[in-house]
Design a protein around this motif. Structure first.
Motif, PDB file in Angstrom:
ATOM      1  N   ASP A  54       0.827  -1.195   0.000  1.00  0.00           N
ATOM      2  CA  ASP A  54       0.000   0.000   0.000  1.00  0.00           C
ATOM      3  C   ASP A  54       0.874   1.262   0.000  1.00  0.00           C
ATOM      4  O   ASP A  54       0.660   2.206  -0.767  1.00  0.00           O
TER       5      ASP A  54
ATOM      6  N   ALA B 224       2.667   1.896  -3.260  1.00  0.00           N
ATOM      7  CA  ALA B 224       1.754   2.457  -4.265  1.00  0.00           C
ATOM      8  C   ALA B 224       1.569   3.959  -4.025  1.00  0.00           C
ATOM      9  O   ALA B 224       1.568   4.758  -4.972  1.00  0.00           O
ATOM     10  N   GLN B 225       1.462   4.333  -2.768  1.00  0.00           N
ATOM     11  CA  GLN B 225       1.292   5.752  -2.459  1.00  0.00           C
ATOM     12  C   GLN B 225       2.540   6.560  -2.786  1.00  0.00           C
ATOM     13  O   GLN B 225       2.458   7.684  -3.267  1.00  0.00           O
ATOM     14  N   ARG B 226       3.696   5.977  -2.495  1.00  0.00           N
ATOM     15  CA  ARG B 226       4.945   6.676  -2.814  1.00  0.00           C
ATOM     16  C   ARG B 226       5.058   6.872  -4.325  1.00  0.00           C
ATOM     17  O   ARG B 226       5.513   7.923  -4.786  1.00  0.00           O
ATOM     18  N   GLU B 227       4.656   5.860  -5.078  1.00  0.00           N
ATOM     19  CA  GLU B 227       4.748   5.961  -6.534  1.00  0.00           C
ATOM     20  C   GLU B 227       3.845   7.084  -7.029  1.00  0.00           C
ATOM     21  O   GLU B 227       4.252   7.920  -7.836  1.00  0.00           O
ATOM     22  N   ALA B 228       2.626   7.109  -6.491  1.00  0.00           N
ATOM     23  CA  ALA B 228       1.678   8.135  -6.915  1.00  0.00           C
ATOM     24  C   ALA B 228       2.183   9.534  -6.556  1.00  0.00           C
ATOM     25  O   ALA B 228       1.996  10.492  -7.310  1.00  0.00           O
ATOM     26  N   ALA B 229       2.855   9.655  -5.415  1.00  0.00           N
ATOM     27  CA  ALA B 229       3.300  10.969  -4.960  1.00  0.00           C
ATOM     28  C   ALA B 229       4.683  11.338  -5.488  1.00  0.00           C
ATOM     29  O   ALA B 229       5.158  12.447  -5.269  1.00  0.00           O
ATOM     30  N   GLY B 230       5.337  10.396  -6.170  1.00  0.00           N
ATOM     31  CA  GLY B 230       6.674  10.673  -6.680  1.00  0.00           C
ATOM     32  C   GLY B 230       7.725  10.784  -5.587  1.00  0.00           C
ATOM     33  O   GLY B 230       8.608  11.633  -5.631  1.00  0.00           O
TER      34      GLY B 230
END
Ligand code: ADP
Ligand code: ZN
Ligand code: ZN
Length: 739
Positions: free
Chosen positions: A624, A627-633
Motif C-alpha cells: 500500500d 503504491a502511495q509513494r509511486e503516486a506521490a513521486g
C-alpha cells in the motif's frame, strides 16, 4: 630539465572541505610513481601539517611552486584494490571532498597519522642458554619458576598473566641474562571448539543453501519476523565463508550490538570475532581495522562505520536489520552503510545478505524488481508462536499517564500470572511539555525556538528539570510562570519517567524498570538491568532501545502507547518508521513458549496503516505504502538530495539557498532532462537548532544519473558562491530525515 616543463607530483586528498585534490612534490627519497597511490602522506597545508591520502599521481602545471610532502608513514598503501575504488565511488556519489571520505574510512589514530598498530600478541620462550643455565638459577625464585614454566614450551603473555604473578619482572631478569626471549605471535586466542546450533528448519536450510551456492555478487533479502531464526542463517553462511578461507563482515544496528550477540557469534563460530563500535577506545578500533587490513581478523561485527573495514579476503557481507535508521550517517560524509555495503559487495564479488523483519521500502522495491533474491522465514523458529495483536480504541476513555483502564487491568492480570510486561513509549523524560494552566505559556528552548515556532523543553527528573532533546540545553524548572507569575505549571503529556512513576505506584509489589537512554548510558547497562529482573514477573517501561536486540523470553504482554504520534507527520517516511516499530516491538512478545499479546493504544483505530498491519501484516502495509509513494513521486520512485543551510541570521541561509537554487535551475535548463524538481528554499521543519536558523532546498529527480549529473554541473559554482561563506551548508544524497 628546462624550468617550464611540467613536473611529476602527488595528487593528495586532504580532509578539508574543498572537493578537490592538492598537488605536492613527493617526499625526499621518493619518486611520484603510481606505487604511492593509496598511501597516507603527511603534507604541509598553510601553517599546519595534515595527513592525506595519495589519490593519484600526475603532472603539475609548470610555473607553480609546489610544496613538498613531508613523509609517508606506511610501507604499503593503506588503501588499495577494492576499498580504494569503493571510496572513490563514495566521494563521487556523495559529492564530498575525497580527503574527507578517506578520513571517514579511517579510525581516529590512523586519521591523525599514527602508525598502523601492532596486532600481534606476545609470547616468551626459553633460549638455549636458558635451557642449560636454568639449573643454576636460585630455587623458589620467580625467575626460576618462570624458566621452569617456559621449559615446557613458549607461553603467551595472557597465559602468564593467569599463571604466574609478577612474571614480568622475572622475564626481564631472564632476558637480561639471555635466558628468555619475547616473540610476536598471531593474535588469535585459540577459540574453543565451536558449539553446534539447532538443526535448521526447511526454510532456514533453503536460505542457507541459496547463499552458500551464490558465486560472485549476490544481493539477498532475508525477510523473517524477529525470532524466525535469521541469525542462525547468518551463522551458517559465515561458517561456510570461513571454511572457504574468506573474511566475513557483519553490520548490526547501533542497539543490536550487544555483548550477547557477540558471545553468540564467538561461541558458534570458533574463531575470534572482532567487534567495532563507538564504545571502543580509539586505539582498539585502530587495532581491529589493522587486523582486518592484514587479513588476521576473519569475522568483524560492527555498527555503521564498520562498513569501512578493509576486507582483502572478503567472502560475505551481512547487514542485519537493514531497515534500521542508524545505518545512515547524519553529518560529515552522509553515507548509508547498507547501501555502501552493497556497493562494496558488488566490487568484491561476494554475496550481501540483508536481513530484516520489516525491510525498508527501498529494499522491497529492489527485491520486487528482481534485483535482489527474496528469501523468507515465515515461521518462528523453535516453539515460539506469533503474538496476537489487538487495537485498543481509547477515544473517550479516561487515561492515567496515558494508559487506558483496560491496559492497567491487563497488566495486573499478566503480572499475577507470572509474566513480564513491556510498556513501550518512544519519549524519554517525564513529560514532553511544561504548560501554564492559567495563561498558556509553555517552556521552550531558547536556542531552538523562533518567534513563530517554539521547540518545547522536555520535563525530566520527576518534573524538576527541563532539557532540550535537540541541542542538550538544560535548565531548572521555574517555580512560577514567567509570563503571568501563576504557580499552575503543569507537565503535559507522558514520557517514560511518568509512566514509570504511575506503574511503580500502581503495581508496588512488582519491579518496574525504566529502560531508555537515561538509564542505559553504558553499553552493558541494559544487559545488567535485564539480568537484575531475570525471570521474575515485572514491568519494563522503555523506548525503542527495547525494540530489538535482547531476548526477553518471559515477556507475555506488550503495550504500545503513543502510536498516534507517528500517524500524522509531514515526513513521508513516518508511516514506514511507525510500521517497522510496531512490528519490531510486537516481535518482543511471545518469543517464549507462552503465547504473547500485543496492544496498540490509539485514538485512530481505523487508520489505514493500522488496518493494513493488522489484517495483512507488514507485506500489506508495504504494498500500500509503495503504491502511495509511486503516486506521490517519492523514493524509491524518485531520487532526492537535500541542500541544507544553517546560519546565525536566517537571511544568510536563505540567500545562499536562493543563489544555489538559481544555479541548479540554470543547470537543469541546460540539461533539459525531464523529472527534475527543486522544492524550496523553505525553513526546515525544525527551523532553529542550537541557536542556528535552518533552511533547506530539496532536489528530486526521476533517475540517479540525472540527479548526479545536475549536481556535478552545479556544485562548482555553488561552492564558489560568496553567500556560501556566510552560512554552514551541506549536501545530503538520499536523505532519510527531511529535517
Ligand atoms: P532472529 O535473528 O530472526 O531474531 P534467531 O536466529 O535469533 O532469530 O533465533 C531466535 C531463537 O530461535 C534463538 O534462540 C535460536 O537459537 C532459536 N532457533 C533458531 N533457529 C532454530 C531452529 N531451527 N530450531 C530451534 N531453535 C531455533
Ligand atoms: Zn502563565
Ligand atoms: Zn534546544
Amino acid at each position: 630539465m628546462p624550468p617550464s616543463d611540467p613536473i611529476a607530483c602527488l595528487q593528495v586528498a586532504l580532509p578539508v572541505p574543498l572537493p578537490r585534490l592538492f598537488d605536492y612534490l613527493p617526499p625526499a627519497g621518493h619518486a611520484a610513481t603510481p606505487a604511492l597511490v593509496g598511501h597516507r602522506v603527511q603534507v604541509p597545508f598553510g601553517s599546519r601539517e595534515l595527513v592525506g591520502v595519495v589519490a593519484s599521481v600526475g603532472m603539475a602545471e609548470a610555473g607553480i611552486e609546489l610544496r613538498q610532502a613531508r613523509g609517508l608513514p606506511d610501507a604499503e598503501p593503506l588503501f588499495s584494490g577494492e576499498l580504494l575504488d569503493s571510496l572513490r565511488w563514495l566521494a563521487r556519489y556523495t559529492h564530498a571532498p575525497p580527503g574527507e571520505v578517506f578520513a571517514t574510512a579511517l579510525p581516529a589514530p590512523l586519521r591523525a597519522g599514527e602508525p598502523l598498530p601492532d596486532t600481534h600478541a606476545w609470547a616468551w620462550l626459553l633460549t638455549e642458554a636458558g635451557a642449560t643455565g636454568l639449573a643454576g638459577l636460585r630455587r623458589n625464585t620467580r625467575p626460576r619458576r618462570l624458566a621452569e614454566l617456559l621449559e615446557a614450551g613458549p607461553a603467551d603473555e595472557e597465559r602468564l598473566d593467569r599463571q604466574l604473578e609478577g612474571w614480568r619482572d622475572a622475564a626481564r631478569a631472564l632476558a637480561k641474562r639471555g635466558y628468555a626471549e619475547r616473540v610476536a605471535i598471531p593474535a588469535t586466542p585459540g577459540a574453543p571448539d565451536p558449539q553446534a546450533g539447532p538443526p535448521p528448519n526447511p526454510e532456514q536450510q533453503a536460505a542457507i543453501d541459496a547463499i552458500v551456492a551464490a558465486r560472485g555478487f549476490a544481493p539477498v533479502l532475508l525477510e523473517g519476523v524477529t525470532g524466525s531464526g535469521k541469525t542462525e542463517v547468518y551463522l551458517h553462511a559465515i561458517a561456510d565463508c570461513l571454511a572457504r578461507g574468506r573474511q566475513a563482515l557483519v553490520l548490526v544496528p547501533e542497539i543490536g550490538l550487544t555483548p550477547q550477540t557477540l558471545a553468540r557469534f564467538r561461541a558458534r563460530l570458533g574463531v575470534p570475532v572482532h567487534a567495532l563500535h563507538s564504545g571502543l577506545a580509539d586505539g582498539e578500533r585502530a587495532r581491529v581495522w589493522a587486523a582486518a587490513w592484514r587479513g588476521e581478523a576473519r569475522v568483524v561485527v560492527g555498527t555503521r562505520s564498520a562498513v569501512f573495514t578493509p576486507l582483502p579476503e572478503a567472502g560475505l557481507i551481512v547487514v542485519d536489520e537493514e531497515h534500521d535508521g542508524s545505518y545512515k550517517q547524519q553529518d560529515g560524509i552522509r553515507y548509508h552503510a547498507r547501501d555502501f555495503a552493497l556497493v562494496r559487495g558488488k566490487a568484491l564479488a561476494v554475496p550481501v545478505l540483508l536481513g530484516s523483519a520489516t525491510p525498508s521500502l527501498e529494499t522491497l522495491h529492489n527485491a520486487g524488481a528482481g534485483r535482489y533474491a527474496h528469501l523468507r522465514l515465515r515461521q518462528r523458529a523453535g516453539e515460539a508462536r506469533p503474538p496476537a495483536v489487538r487495537i485498543l480504541d481509547v477515544r473517550k476513555r479516561p487515561l492515567q499517564a496515558g494508559l487506558a483502564p483496560e491496559v492497567l487491568e491487563m497488566i495486573g492480570a499478566a503480572l499475577r500470572d507470572g509474566g513480564q510486561v513491556l510498556v513501550f513509549k518512544n519519549r524519554r523524560g517525564y513529560a514532553p511539555v511544561l504548560l501554564c494552566h492559567d495563561c498558556g505559556w509553555s517552556a521552550h528552548c531558547p536556542r531552538c525556538s523562533t518567534p513563530v515556532q517554539s521547540t518545547p523543553l522536555t520535563v525530566h527528573a520527576g518534573g524538576g528539570k527541563l532539557v532540550c532533546h535537540h541541542c542538550g540545553h538544560r535548565q531548572s524548572r521555574p517555580l512560577a510562570c514567567p509570563d503571568c507569575a501563576s504557580l499552575a505549571l503543569q507537565p503535559q503529556g507522558v514520557g517514560t519517567e511518568r509512566l514509570e512513576e504511575l506503574l511503580a505506584e500502581r503495581f508496588a509489589d512488582w519491579p518496574v524498570l525504566r529502560i531508555d537512554r537515561g538509564t542505559t548510558q553504558r553499553r552493558d547497562g541494559l544487559a545488567r538491568l535485564l539480568a537484575e529482573l531475570g525471570d521474575r514477573p515485572g514491568i519494563l517501561v522503555g523506548t525503542q532501545i527495547l525494540a530489538k536486540g535482547h531476548d526477553l523470553p518471559h515477556l507475555t504482554r506488550v503495550v504500545v502507547v503513543g502510536v498516534d504520534e507517528g500517524l500524522f507527520s509531514s515526513d513521508f517516511r513516518a508511516g514506514e518508521k511507525l510500521a517497522q516499530l510496531l512490528i519490531q516491538v510486537a516481535g518482543r512478545a511471545g518469543r517464549a513458549r507462552r503465547p504473547g499479546q500485543v496492544w496498540w493504544q490509539t485514538h485512530h483505530p481505523d487508520h489505514r496503516l493500522l488496518h493494513d498491519l493488522l489484517n495483512g501484516g507488514y507485506d500489506a502495509f508495504a504494498r500500500d505504502e509503495l503504491a502511495q509513494r509511486e503516486a506521490a513521486g517519492f523514493p524509491p520512485f524518485a531520487h532526492l538530495a537535500m541542500l541544507r543551510a544553517e546560519a546565525q541570521q536566517a537571511g544568510n541561509a536563505d540567500a545562499f539557498l536562493r543563489a544555489a537554487r538559481s544555479i541548479l535551475h540554470d543547470a537543469a535548463d541546460r540539461m533539459a532532462a525531464p523529472g527534475i524538481e527543486l522544492l524550496g528554499p523553505v525553513t526546515a521543519p525544525m527551523s532553529r537548532r542550537a541557536g542556528l536558523y535552518r533552511m533547506q532546498l530539496l532536489l528530486s529527480a526521476a533517475t540517479r544519473p540525472v540527479l548526479h549529473a545536475l549536481l556535478d554541473a552545479a556544485l562548482p559554482a555553488i561552492h564558489a558562491l560568496p553567500e556560501a561563506r556566510r552560512t554552514r551548508w551541506s549536501l545530503d544524497i538520499d536523505p532519510v530525515d527531511l529535517y
